[in-house]
Design a protein around this motif. Structure first.
Motif, PDB file in Angstrom:
ATOM      1  N   HIS A 254      10.455  27.453  50.663  1.00 37.76           N
ATOM      2  CA  HIS A 254      11.557  26.405  50.911  1.00 37.76           C
ATOM      3  C   HIS A 254      10.952  25.084  49.979  1.00 37.76           C
ATOM      4  N   PHE A 255       9.689  24.982  49.900  1.00 34.72           N
ATOM      5  CA  PHE A 255       9.198  23.812  48.926  1.00 34.72           C
ATOM      6  C   PHE A 255       9.142  24.336  47.389  1.00 34.72           C
ATOM      7  N   ARG A 256       9.008  25.618  47.183  1.00 36.55           N
ATOM      8  CA  ARG A 256       9.148  26.240  45.753  1.00 36.55           C
ATOM      9  C   ARG A 256      10.738  25.790  45.364  1.00 36.55           C
ATOM     10  N   ARG A 257      11.395  25.971  46.134  1.00 43.33           N
ATOM     11  CA  ARG A 257      12.885  25.795  45.876  1.00 43.33           C
ATOM     12  C   ARG A 257      13.178  24.469  45.711  1.00 43.33           C
ATOM     13  N   LEU A 258      12.640  23.441  46.468  1.00 38.68           N
ATOM     14  CA  LEU A 258      12.841  22.006  46.384  1.00 38.68           C
ATOM     15  C   LEU A 258      12.268  21.681  45.163  1.00 38.68           C
ATOM     16  N   PHE A 259      11.222  21.982  44.805  1.00 37.03           N
ATOM     17  CA  PHE A 259      10.604  21.592  43.404  1.00 37.03           C
ATOM     18  C   PHE A 259      11.446  22.195  42.241  1.00 37.03           C
ATOM     19  N   ARG A 260      11.921  23.225  42.285  1.00 32.49           N
ATOM     20  CA  ARG A 260      12.895  23.689  41.195  1.00 32.49           C
ATOM     21  C   ARG A 260      13.850  22.738  41.146  1.00 32.49           C
ATOM     22  N   ARG A 261      14.709  22.491  42.225  1.00 25.10           N
ATOM     23  CA  ARG A 261      15.920  21.605  42.273  1.00 25.10           C
ATOM     24  C   ARG A 261      15.588  20.190  41.625  1.00 25.10           C
ATOM     25  N   VAL A 262      14.359  19.570  42.227  1.00 23.47           N
ATOM     26  CA  VAL A 262      13.988  18.232  41.427  1.00 23.47           C
ATOM     27  C   VAL A 262      13.855  18.306  40.245  1.00 23.47           C
ATOM     28  N   LYS A 263      13.082  19.507  39.598  1.00 27.48           N
ATOM     29  CA  LYS A 263      12.611  19.614  38.352  1.00 27.48           C
ATOM     30  C   LYS A 263      13.984  19.607  37.526  1.00 27.48           C
ATOM     31  N   GLU A 264      14.980  20.587  37.861  1.00 27.88           N
ATOM     32  CA  GLU A 264      16.336  20.743  37.169  1.00 27.88           C
ATOM     33  C   GLU A 264      17.111  19.269  37.066  1.00 27.88           C
ATOM     34  N   ALA A 265      16.859  18.536  38.169  1.00 30.18           N
ATOM     35  CA  ALA A 265      17.523  17.182  38.179  1.00 30.18           C
ATOM     36  C   ALA A 265      16.878  16.026  37.025  1.00 30.18           C
ATOM     37  N   SER A 266      15.690  16.647  36.795  1.00 26.83           N
ATOM     38  CA  SER A 266      14.673  15.457  36.291  1.00 26.83           C
ATOM     39  C   SER A 266      14.945  15.429  34.666  1.00 26.83           C
ATOM     40  N   LEU A 267      14.559  14.427  34.060  1.00 30.79           N
ATOM     41  CA  LEU A 267      14.636  14.444  32.703  1.00 30.79           C
ATOM     42  C   LEU A 267      13.904  15.231  31.940  1.00 30.79           C
ATOM     43  N   THR A 268      13.963  15.624  30.626  1.00 33.50           N
ATOM     44  CA  THR A 268      13.028  16.608  29.730  1.00 33.50           C
ATOM     45  C   THR A 268      11.779  15.784  29.864  1.00 33.50           C
ATOM     46  N   PRO A 269      10.606  16.412  29.533  1.00 35.62           N
ATOM     47  CA  PRO A 269       9.297  15.724  29.109  1.00 35.62           C
ATOM     48  C   PRO A 269       9.674  14.617  27.927  1.00 35.62           C
ATOM     49  N   GLU A 270      10.430  14.953  26.886  1.00 35.17           N
ATOM     50  CA  GLU A 270      10.772  14.305  25.876  1.00 35.17           C
ATOM     51  C   GLU A 270      11.339  12.753  26.299  1.00 35.17           C
ATOM     52  N   HIS A 271      12.642  13.066  26.984  1.00 34.88           N
ATOM     53  CA  HIS A 271      13.303  11.810  27.567  1.00 34.88           C
ATOM     54  C   HIS A 271      12.545  11.039  28.578  1.00 34.88           C
ATOM     55  N   SER A 272      11.491  11.883  29.416  1.00 36.91           N
ATOM     56  CA  SER A 272      10.807  11.102  30.404  1.00 36.91           C
ATOM     57  C   SER A 272       9.719   9.964  29.570  1.00 36.91           C
ATOM     58  N   ARG A 273       9.194  10.471  28.555  1.00 36.43           N
ATOM     59  CA  ARG A 273       8.477   9.723  27.599  1.00 36.43           C
ATOM     60  C   ARG A 273       9.131   8.455  27.308  1.00 36.43           C
ATOM     61  N   ASP A 274      10.305   8.706  26.663  1.00 34.27           N
ATOM     62  CA  ASP A 274      11.203   7.673  26.129  1.00 34.27           C
ATOM     63  C   ASP A 274      11.420   6.402  27.496  1.00 34.27           C
ATOM     64  N   LEU A 275      11.763   7.001  28.388  1.00 34.65           N
ATOM     65  CA  LEU A 275      12.106   5.997  29.605  1.00 34.65           C
ATOM     66  C   LEU A 275      10.711   5.352  30.027  1.00 34.65           C
ATOM     67  N   ILE A 276       9.448   6.141  30.028  1.00 40.71           N
ATOM     68  CA  ILE A 276       8.522   5.469  30.283  1.00 40.71           C
ATOM     69  C   ILE A 276       8.029   4.369  29.400  1.00 40.71           C
ATOM     70  N   ASN A 277       8.250   4.492  27.938  1.00 44.01           N
ATOM     71  CA  ASN A 277       8.082   3.421  26.798  1.00 44.01           C
ATOM     72  C   ASN A 277       9.048   2.365  27.048  1.00 44.01           C
ATOM     73  N   GLN A 278      10.173   2.790  27.520  1.00 41.62           N
ATOM     74  CA  GLN A 278      11.238   1.773  27.783  1.00 41.62           C
ATOM     75  C   GLN A 278      10.920   0.749  28.847  1.00 41.62           C
ATOM     76  N   VAL A 279      10.430   1.322  29.937  1.00 39.21           N
ATOM     77  CA  VAL A 279       9.948   0.569  31.175  1.00 39.21           C
ATOM     78  C   VAL A 279       8.682  -0.523  30.714  1.00 39.21           C
ATOM     79  N   ALA A 280       7.942  -0.057  30.124  1.00 41.03           N
ATOM     80  CA  ALA A 280       6.386  -0.633  29.542  1.00 41.03           C
ATOM     81  C   ALA A 280       7.092  -1.781  28.544  1.00 41.03           C
ATOM     82  N   LYS A 281       7.767  -1.536  27.859  1.00 43.41           N
ATOM     83  CA  LYS A 281       8.560  -2.617  26.911  1.00 43.41           C
ATOM     84  C   LYS A 281       9.089  -3.922  27.754  1.00 43.41           C
ATOM     85  N   GLU A 282       9.889  -3.274  28.989  1.00 42.78           N
ATOM     86  CA  GLU A 282      10.358  -4.504  29.450  1.00 42.78           C
ATOM     87  C   GLU A 282       9.362  -5.441  30.465  1.00 42.78           C
ATOM     88  N   LEU A 283       8.206  -4.926  30.346  1.00 43.66           N
ATOM     89  CA  LEU A 283       7.379  -5.782  31.433  1.00 43.66           C
ATOM     90  C   LEU A 283       6.862  -7.011  30.639  1.00 43.66           C
TER      91      LEU A 283
END
Length: 283
Positions: A254-283
């Motif tokens: 059950h949790f393997r499937r859940l992790f896969r579904r959450v992963k599929e809904a998440s941003l790519t690593p590259e876009h994730s870095r962009d979002l983290i950088n954006q959040v940091a700049k907004e501080l």
């Protein structure tokens, strides 16, 4: 056969896996005890993790249970015979047993996957972030109690920063990137630390952004630790009554499937870095 007053989660898991093999073979505990030449009480102690078991006995039980999975048998033998006293033993009697069990689980894990919703994953936390978090969550704790928890959390990072680092996938909700634990400057340093660690080849960071339609997959945090074989994987969930270690095959799947579904809904690593950088700049 010496008994333990407080078996670790790993010792308890070994006993539970032996019991699963016995149940699958359709044997009663009394029959298994006869196979080993021990009493029913001793057999119960083995299957509860209260008593240890030798390699020879593990292999004898597996043979009589008609278990032909050599990788699983070898993994169970390793669990039975490994006498490692890890760094976490420094905290025995100082921190609750669940802290030590989680560190032991980390030590033997072949990989880690985390879903973090409200707080930055523990393996990414700076000491300032962890200290602020423990202080806020436990305002009644004296300073040394907080420091024990902080130093323990910092030492746990060895599994992703040490010489024997394991693959680590972290799915972090955007909420955890915007809740300013420890104040603006410390939180900016925390975001920088996540970005720094995400550069490592064995570390993958994906952000679950706000604004997803029809998404409820990250309702609470989850730790998924890979075992030597898949059936020895473990899920760790925090609950009001304490930390829970989940190991039934149905729940693991059950949790393997859940992790896969959450992963599929998440941003790519590259876009994730962009979002983290954006959040940091907004501080």
């Amino acid at each position: 056969m010496a008994t333990r007053r407080h078996p670790t989660a790993r010792q308890t898991r070994l006993g539970a896996e032996l019991r699963k093999l016995r149940d699958a073979a359709g044997l009663k505990a009394t029959e298994a005890a006869t196979l080993l030449g021990v009493s029913s009480v001793q057999m119960s102690q083995i299957e509860s993790g209260v008593a240890g078991v030798s390699e020879e006995r593990v292999r004898r039980l597996a043979a009589n249970y008609a278990c032909s999975d050599s990788e699983l048998i070898d993994a169970l033998v390793s669990m039975a015979t490994d006498r490692t006293r890890g760094w976490w033993e420094d905290y025995r009697g100082v921190l609750p047993a669940a802290y030590l069990d989680l560190s032991e689980l980390d030590h033997y894990a072949t990989y880690r996957q985390d879903v973090a919703v409200i707080h930055v994953p523990g393996l990414f936390q700076t000491d300032a972030y962890a200290r602020a978090l423990f202080t806020y969550m436990n305002p009644e704790f004296p300073k040394d109690e907080v420091e024990h928890r902080v130093t323990h959390r910092m030492r746990r990072k060895v599994i992703i920063e040490g010489p024997d680092a394991i693959p680590y996938d972290a799915l972090i909700h955007e909420a955890a990137l915007r809740i300013q634990v420890a104040g603006r400057d410390a939180f900016r340093a925390q975001l920088a630390r996540i970005l720094e660690l995400s550069d490592a080849e064995h570390v993958t960071v994906r952000v679950i952004p706000f604004g997803l339609d029809d998404f409820a997959g990250a309702g609470s945090a989850m730790v998924y630790a890979g075992g030597e074989v898949a059936c020895l994987d473990t899920v760790v969930r925090d609950a009001p009554h304490g930390t829970g270690f989940i190991d039934s095959e149905a729940q693991l799947e059950h949790f393997r499937r859940l992790f896969r579904r959450v992963k599929e809904a998440s941003l790519t690593p590259e876009h994730s870095r962009d979002l983290i950088n954006q959040v940091a700049k907004e501080l």
